[in-house]
Design an enzyme around this catalytic site. Structure first.
Site, PDB file in Angstrom:
ATOM      1  N   CYS A  73     -70.267  19.298  11.002  1.00  0.00           N
ATOM      2  CA  CYS A  73     -70.908  19.019   9.714  1.00  0.00           C
ATOM      3  C   CYS A  73     -72.189  19.831   9.649  1.00  0.00           C
ATOM      4  O   CYS A  73     -73.092  19.642  10.473  1.00  0.00           O
ATOM      5  CB  CYS A  73     -71.204  17.523   9.597  1.00  0.00           C
ATOM      6  SG  CYS A  73     -72.113  17.047   8.104  1.00  0.00           S
ATOM      7  N   CYS A 183     -70.320  24.758   5.055  1.00  0.00           N
ATOM      8  CA  CYS A 183     -69.935  23.343   5.054  1.00  0.00           C
ATOM      9  C   CYS A 183     -68.501  23.314   5.543  1.00  0.00           C
ATOM     10  O   CYS A 183     -67.672  24.106   5.069  1.00  0.00           O
ATOM     11  CB  CYS A 183     -70.039  22.744   3.653  1.00  0.00           C
ATOM     12  SG  CYS A 183     -69.383  21.053   3.522  1.00  0.00           S
TER      13      CYS A 183
END
Length: 264
Positions: A73, A183
């Site tokens: 993440c 991302c």
């Protein structure tokens, strides 16, 4: 040798893109994954809240006796990876430095684009890492807050997704030759992103690049799983719908998986 699993954490399903790459490059390693889809996306949240949520994910993985934790993440990496890395006595990897290094190697023009969640872009961490490594690089950063909800709702192939990606990326079209998908959810939109940016723009998957670092650290610390240990028991946990998680995972991972709901 160390037969304990590798732990992965993410705000939702995006980190599966990293797990898929791990299964391709290191198929003998065992995975434990926790995705916090119930509280996704992390990107628009305050840093303090992201830090709290991420520590909950870290502590959950520690109860599973993992030998390494991978921050799959970018937002969590930007906010709290350094802190976690300093406090734990097992290796903790993030996705930002590997993605930055790969972008520098890829670019010919020196014009690099970064797309990510609002928090990742606000932190300027990619820009800082890239300029630390290669000060002459020109970096254009763009927050794409609508991308994660598309992926979490499994609407990657919809006409709405195509429209949102086109409108979001238009400021970068024709201005860069390398684009970092900052991302881990974004590779699930890769075909649309590539179509919008054009075939001459190299897309950098920061999560996939991270797996190369995982391999290096496993070797360095002698943490590789024994090749004679044939039985793998991958475990996946979600804070939201098990059915939704399985549906997305079935399109992305090369095997059927066991998924459990967990409340943090």
């Amino acid at each position: 040798m160390d037969n304990r699993p590798i732990g992965f954490l993410d705000s939702g399903v995006g980190g599966l893109t990293v797990v898929r790459e791990l299964m391709r490059q290191l198929p003998h390693e065992e995975v434990i994954y926790i995705g916090d889809s119930a509280r996704a996306p992390y990107g628009p949240r305050p840093a303090k809240q992201i830090k709290t949520y991420t520590w909950e994910l870290v502590n959950f993985l520690l109860t599973k006796k993992v030998k390494m934790i991978v921050f799959a993440c970018n937002t969590a990496t930007a906010v709290v990876w350094e802190e976690v890395k300093e406090k734990l006595d097992i290796p903790v990897l993030g996705v930002i430095l590997p993605g930055s290094s790969a972008a520098i190697k890829s670019t010919i023009s020196g014009q690099i684009g970064i797309i990510g969640t609002p928090m990742t872009i606000k932190s300027n961490i990619y820009e800082q890492k890239i300029r630390d490594l290669s000060p002459q690089m020109k970096v254009r950063s763009l927050a794409c807050p609508k991308f994660v909800p598309i992926v979490e709702s499994n609407k990657m192939n919809s006409s709405v997704a195509k429209k949102i990606v086109y409108e979001s990326l238009s400021p970068l079209v024709g201005k860069i030759d390398t684009l970092v998908l900052g991302c881990t959810h974004y590779p699930l939109l890769r075909p649309i992103i590539q179509n919008v940016m054009g075939p001459d723009v190299e897309l950098i998957d920061s999560g996939a690049e991270c797996v190369r670092d995982i391999s290096v650290l496993l070797n360095y610390f002698d943490l590789n799983r024994s090749r004679t240990s044939k039985v793998l028991h991958h475990r996946f946990y979600t804070t939201a719908s098990v059915a939704s998680f399985k549906e997305i995972a079935s399109d992305w991972l090369p095997l059927a998986i066991e998924v459990e709901h967990v409340t943090l």
